[in-house]
Design a protein around this motif. Structure first.
Motif, PDB file in Angstrom:
ATOM      1  N   GLN A   1      64.574  46.402  48.477  1.00  0.00           N
ATOM      2  CA  GLN A   1      65.338  45.110  47.733  1.00  0.00           C
ATOM      3  C   GLN A   1      64.491  44.083  47.304  1.00  0.00           C
ATOM      4  OE1 GLN A   1      68.397  45.900  46.742  1.00  0.00           O
ATOM      5  NE2 GLN A   1      68.729  43.792  45.748  1.00  0.00           N
TER       6      GLN A   1
ATOM      7  N   LYS B   1      63.228  43.590  43.497  1.00  0.00           N
ATOM      8  CA  LYS B   1      64.230  43.297  42.538  1.00  0.00           C
ATOM      9  C   LYS B   1      64.721  41.830  42.915  1.00  0.00           C
ATOM     10  CE  LYS B   1      66.745  47.165  40.748  1.00  0.00           C
ATOM     11  NZ  LYS B   1      67.788  48.008  40.585  1.00  0.00           N
ATOM     12  N   GLU B   2      64.784  41.348  44.264  1.00  0.00           N
ATOM     13  CA  GLU B   2      64.959  40.094  44.672  1.00  0.00           C
ATOM     14  C   GLU B   2      63.913  39.497  45.462  1.00  0.00           C
ATOM     15  OE1 GLU B   2      68.693  40.030  46.625  1.00  0.00           O
ATOM     16  OE2 GLU B   2      69.664  41.244  45.172  1.00  0.00           O
TER      17      GLU B   2
ATOM     18  N   PHE C   1      63.941  53.567  41.552  1.00  0.00           N
ATOM     19  CA  PHE C   1      64.263  52.465  42.693  1.00  0.00           C
ATOM     20  C   PHE C   1      65.274  52.725  43.702  1.00  0.00           C
ATOM     21  CE2 PHE C   1      67.091  49.140  43.922  1.00  0.00           C
ATOM     22  CZ  PHE C   1      66.394  48.601  44.602  1.00  0.00           C
ATOM     23  N   SER C   2      64.627  52.632  44.862  1.00  0.00           N
ATOM     24  CA  SER C   2      65.818  52.860  46.061  1.00  0.00           C
ATOM     25  C   SER C   2      65.966  51.307  46.873  1.00  0.00           C
ATOM     26  CB  SER C   2      65.459  53.990  46.910  1.00  0.00           C
ATOM     27  OG  SER C   2      64.638  54.844  46.258  1.00  0.00           O
ATOM     28  N   GLN C   3      66.806  51.197  47.109  1.00  0.00           N
ATOM     29  CA  GLN C   3      67.338  50.020  47.842  1.00  0.00           C
ATOM     30  C   GLN C   3      66.513  49.944  49.128  1.00  0.00           C
ATOM     31  OE1 GLN C   3      71.050  48.907  48.492  1.00  0.00           O
ATOM     32  NE2 GLN C   3      70.503  46.863  49.856  1.00  0.00           N
TER      33      GLN C   3
ATOM     34  N   TYR D   1      66.891  49.075  52.277  1.00  0.00           N
ATOM     35  CA  TYR D   1      67.263  48.251  53.585  1.00  0.00           C
ATOM     36  C   TYR D   1      68.153  47.409  52.935  1.00  0.00           C
ATOM     37  CZ  TYR D   1      63.512  45.308  51.860  1.00  0.00           C
ATOM     38  OH  TYR D   1      62.472  44.526  51.269  1.00  0.00           O
ATOM     39  N   PRO D   2      69.145  46.973  53.727  1.00  0.00           N
ATOM     40  CA  PRO D   2      70.198  46.193  53.443  1.00  0.00           C
ATOM     41  C   PRO D   2      69.789  44.574  53.702  1.00  0.00           C
ATOM     42  CG  PRO D   2      70.766  46.741  55.673  1.00  0.00           C
ATOM     43  CD  PRO D   2      69.506  47.625  55.229  1.00  0.00           C
ATOM     44  N   PRO D   3      70.449  43.671  53.107  1.00  0.00           N
ATOM     45  CA  PRO D   3      69.976  42.183  53.357  1.00  0.00           C
ATOM     46  C   PRO D   3      70.118  41.797  54.785  1.00  0.00           C
ATOM     47  CG  PRO D   3      72.105  42.131  52.010  1.00  0.00           C
ATOM     48  CD  PRO D   3      71.798  43.777  52.248  1.00  0.00           C
TER      49      PRO D   3
ATOM     50  N   LEU E   1      70.689  54.913  53.191  1.00  0.00           N
ATOM     51  CA  LEU E   1      69.696  54.152  52.280  1.00  0.00           C
ATOM     52  C   LEU E   1      68.124  54.640  52.560  1.00  0.00           C
ATOM     53  CD1 LEU E   1      70.493  50.297  52.397  1.00  0.00           C
ATOM     54  CD2 LEU E   1      71.061  51.949  50.714  1.00  0.00           C
TER      55      LEU E   1
ATOM     56  N   ALA F   1      65.681  57.098  49.914  1.00  0.00           N
ATOM     57  CA  ALA F   1      64.390  56.432  49.753  1.00  0.00           C
ATOM     58  C   ALA F   1      63.496  57.631  49.895  1.00  0.00           C
ATOM     59  CB  ALA F   1      63.970  55.166  50.655  1.00  0.00           C
TER      60      ALA F   1
ATOM     61  N   GLN G   1      63.820  48.499  58.543  1.00  0.00           N
ATOM     62  CA  GLN G   1      62.654  48.466  57.634  1.00  0.00           C
ATOM     63  C   GLN G   1      61.660  49.392  58.607  1.00  0.00           C
ATOM     64  OE1 GLN G   1      61.995  44.050  57.543  1.00  0.00           O
ATOM     65  NE2 GLN G   1      62.942  43.846  55.558  1.00  0.00           N
TER      66      GLN G   1
END
Ligand code: BGC
Length: 756
Positions: free
Chosen positions: A334, A337-338, A372-374, A376-378, A386, A390, A426
């Motif tokens: 993530q 992107k962020e 793109f693959s996320q 892991y969650p926030p 996920l 990936a 992660q």
């Protein structure tokens, strides 16, 4: 100065007291009738957090450039670049009408779990001092002030407002104060901010010893001392200790307390006047700088990219980096992107713009196909789907780039980390992707050391990208594609695991106290002394080229401490691309009367070299490079004898060594006293000639008494070994009635011969 004295003479007691407490959250109190302007201060340290409403502590601030945080900045080892960043910070202060930026922070990274390590430079005091001085000189060269913080011994966020750091004098002087000392002596920050915590039981805001005796007395700070926001408990006690300005304001009761104290005679007016004088000096100095000119946001954004590129550290590379001719790239995580480019808390900047790492990557990827693959969650939840996605993407590509950011909830001002780990998801993600795709690169965003033992074997390369500032996304792309050859090096050790770390047993303290039981031995000083393996040592960092060291020279084999020494070494770029090398100079004393770290950083230089090019790097070493603080003498001393000069590419990669002999010019007072031991008498240059004849006689008598020979006394022990560390007086006492006079009188007689 005359003008300031005349203003002080005209000020009422009420005006003086009001000047020493803030008017609002961020401003000082103006005195219009006397022409004393107000002053605006803002956080710091890696950008200007200027809130529009001066009464608000936390509202979103006006847009400003978010520079890389201190860990990244420090990893550049580039004092000129830090100076340049300081100048840019000053330009933003000028544009935003700010007189003083609240930074830099120079506290030591005693433990990697400290939540605020991202705001601090290093585990090494010499190094942090050099960084801070460059930062301050940069900012102040443009007529804007700084606030050197948090003075002192503020090394954990756990109970930061109350904890008492219990630290001995030598450790204080050699580890926790020198970064402040260097910054004050080399750069004269306009203000110094006291810490929240207590030091040996006394609040930072009430420390006469630290504020008045050391900071203003020994180091000769010209500016004023400001409290950390809310760090004052007893305004009058703080004022007497040397705390000039309390922040934030308004605090009518505090002002009244100062007025009452002066009126009742509890505080001498001269103490208040001195605080007023210091504040006025800075207020008038700040007013000399015209404010309002806009800053060049694009140029500062570009500067962030440059600093971030210099501060990123290539921790591992099997040759996959820089990427060349790759057609299919799987981008995972993530953070692409962020981006995680700054830390949480008072240093949080509202950036003028933010580079999105994915976009910047695409710009340099030469048309490669990017998925793109996320990943892991926030949060810290486990989401196997996920990871599966990936892995599939990584398998379908030639290279996988994993952008792994330590979540904000794990690391921030205000609390410490519970562990040094990435999230479980992660770690699982890295392992799964690396198993599926050997050409995997991990890019980390975090503010301080993380553990990697679980997964470091997997990726082909690992890049420590830190909290990299608002243009860090572009800097990552620069490094991955070789536009920038990485040259950053670690300024803190990365341990294998938390339980290996120096303060582990003494952290976080109990009953409001944290004992600094490891003493001088933090960071590499500890790992080296304990022969403790680490993940990556202090000073370590890779490059796309290689460097050879040769021809180490010293200006003299024998030298006096006061003359210092100049060290030079030739460095050659032995690879095929241009690069920068950070040359580190450490000092080791062969034999000392006290325990000393095996080596300590005392100089460094960064040098840029074209392929095949050789340059000579020169590093001066002064008295302090060889000295240690002796608490009994209450001063820095050197001892005559041999020292190694160790020059290397990291603390663990020493490339050349030279041994030199120092002649100490330090004249030490004789410390012999009634309780001195035999060894102390014999080691003391003035005591020895007086004591030796007496001692030989005494020894002969004792041998006769015990019936022993040279080595062995009659009671099965080495007489000398037994006696040496006993006080002379007590040895004599054993002889009781055989003595012609009392043991105390004999010792007094000897002392009289020494001292006259
Ligand atoms: C922080 C300081 C900061 C101040 C003002 C405090 O909580 O410790 O570093 O400068 O707040 O925001």
């Amino acid at each position: 100065m005359a003008e300031i004295e005349s203003i002080i003479a005209q000020m009422t007691l009420e005006e003086k007291a009001a000047l020493c407490t803030g008017a609002t959250s961020w401003t000082l109190t103006p005195i219009e009738r006397l022409g004393v302007p107000g002053m605006f201060v803002s956080d710091g340290p890696h950008g200007v957090r200027r809130v529009a409403n001066e009464d608000s502590l936390t509202e979103e601030s006006l847009p400003a450039t978010c520079f890389p945080t201190a860990s990244c900045l420090a990893s550049t080892w580039d004092t000129a670049l830090i100076h340049e960043m300081g100048q840019a910070l000053a330009e933003e202060c000028i544009a935003l009408n700010v007189d003083v930026v609240l930074g830099p922070g120079v506290n030591m990274k005693r433990t990697p779990v400290c939540g605020r390590n991202f705001e601090y430079f290093s585990e090494d005091p010499y190094f942090a001092g050099e960084m801070a001085a460059s930062y301050i000189n940069g900012v102040q060269s443009r007529g804007v002030g700084t606030s050197l913080k948090h003075y002192a011994v503020n090394n954990q966020e756990y109970q930061r407002m109350t904890i008492s750091a219990e630290v001995d004098e030598r450790t204080l002087r050699e580890i926790y104060l020198p970064a402040f000392e260097t910054a004050v002596k080399k750069a004269q920050p306009w203000t110094v901010m006291c810490s929240y915590n207590r030091i040996n039981g006394v609040y930072g805001s009430e420390q006469t010893y630290l504020l008045t005796e050391i900071l203003k007395g020994e180091w000769e700070l010209e500016g004023f001392v400001v409290s950390d926001w809310g760090a004052v408990h007893d305004r009058v006690a703080a004022l007497k200790a040397g705390l000039d300005l309390e922040m934030p304001g308004p605090r009518a009761r505090r002002v009244q307390a100062v007025i009452d104290a002066v009126q009742s005679g509890a505080v001498d007016m001269r103490i208040l006047d001195e605080a007023v004088r210091r504040i006025l000096r800075i207020v008038f100095k700040a007013a000399e700088t015209p404010k309002g000119a806009p800053f060049d946001a694009a140029a500062h954004h570009a500067l962030v990219r440059r600093i971030a590129g210099e501060g990123m550290i290539l921790l591992k590379n099997n040759g996959i980096l820089p990427l060349k001719g790759v057609k299919r790239i799987a981008v995972i995580g993530q953070a692409v992107k962020e981006p995680h480019f700054q830390g949480g808390g008072s240093s949080h900047i509202n950036p003028t713009q933010v580079d999105i790492p994915l976009d910047e990557l695409a710009k340099l990827a030469g048309g490669a196909e990017i998925s793109f693959s996320q990943g892991y969650p926030p949060d810290d939840s486990s989401q196997p789907a996920l990871i599966e996605a990936a892995v599939a993407a990584a398998q379908a590509a030639e290279v996988a780039l994993l952008y792994i950011a330590l979540p904000t909830y794990k690391e921030s001002e205000g609390y410490d980390r519970a562990d040094l780990d990435l999230t479980a998801q992660q770690v699982a993600l890295i392992k799964a992707v690396c198993a599926a795709q050997p050409n995997s690169v991990v890019i980390l965003n975090n503010g301080s050391a993380v553990t990697m033992s679980d997964w470091i074997a997997g990726p082909a390369a690992v890049l420590e990208a830190w909290m990299m500032g608002q243009a860090g996304g572009g800097a990552i792309a620069d490094v991955l594609f070789g536009v920038v050859n990485p040259s950053g090096k670690l300024t803190e050790t990365f341990p294998l695991k938390l339980t290996d770390t120096p303060a582990f047993i003494n952290y976080p303290g109990v009953s409001g106290k944290v004992r600094y039981g490891e003493g001088l031995f933090i960071g590499y000083r500890y790992y080296e002394m304990r022969e403790q393996p680490v993940l990556f040592p202090f000073g370590y960092g890779g490059s796309y080229t290689t460097f050879a060291y040769s021809a180490l020279r010293v200006s003299a084999q024998n030298f006096r401490d006061v003359d210092g020494l100049t060290v030079s070494v030739e460095v050659t770029n032995t690879g095929s691309v241009a690069g920068k090398e950070i040359v580190q100079v450490y000092v080791h004393q062969h034999q000392a009367q006290v325990v000393r770290p095996l080596k300590e950083l005392k100089g460094f230089a960064k040098v840029e070299l074209q392929p095949g090019e050789t340059k000579t790097v020169t590093v001066p070493l002064d008295f302090r490079a060889f000295a240690y603080y002796h608490p009994a003498y209450g001063r820095w001393i050197t001892e005559s004898g041999e020292f190694d000069i160790l020059v290397g590419a990291s603390s663990a990669d020493i490339r050349c060594t030279e041994t030199v002999t120092l002649e100490s010019t330090v004249e030490l007072p004789c410390l012999l006293n009634r309780k001195s031991t035999l060894r102390e008498w014999l080691d003391d240059p003035r005591g020895k000639p007086v004591f030796e004849p007496f001692f030989n006689q005494m020894l002969a008598g004792m041998r006769a008494m015990f019936g022993g020979g040279e080595e062995e006394g009659g009671i099965g022990m080495d007489v000398m070994g037994f006696l040496l560390d006993m006080p002379l007086r007590d040895v004599l006492e054993f002889q009781g009635n055989l003595l012609p006079m009392s043991a105390d009188d004999i010792v007094a007689g000897l002392l009289k011969q020494v001292f006259g």
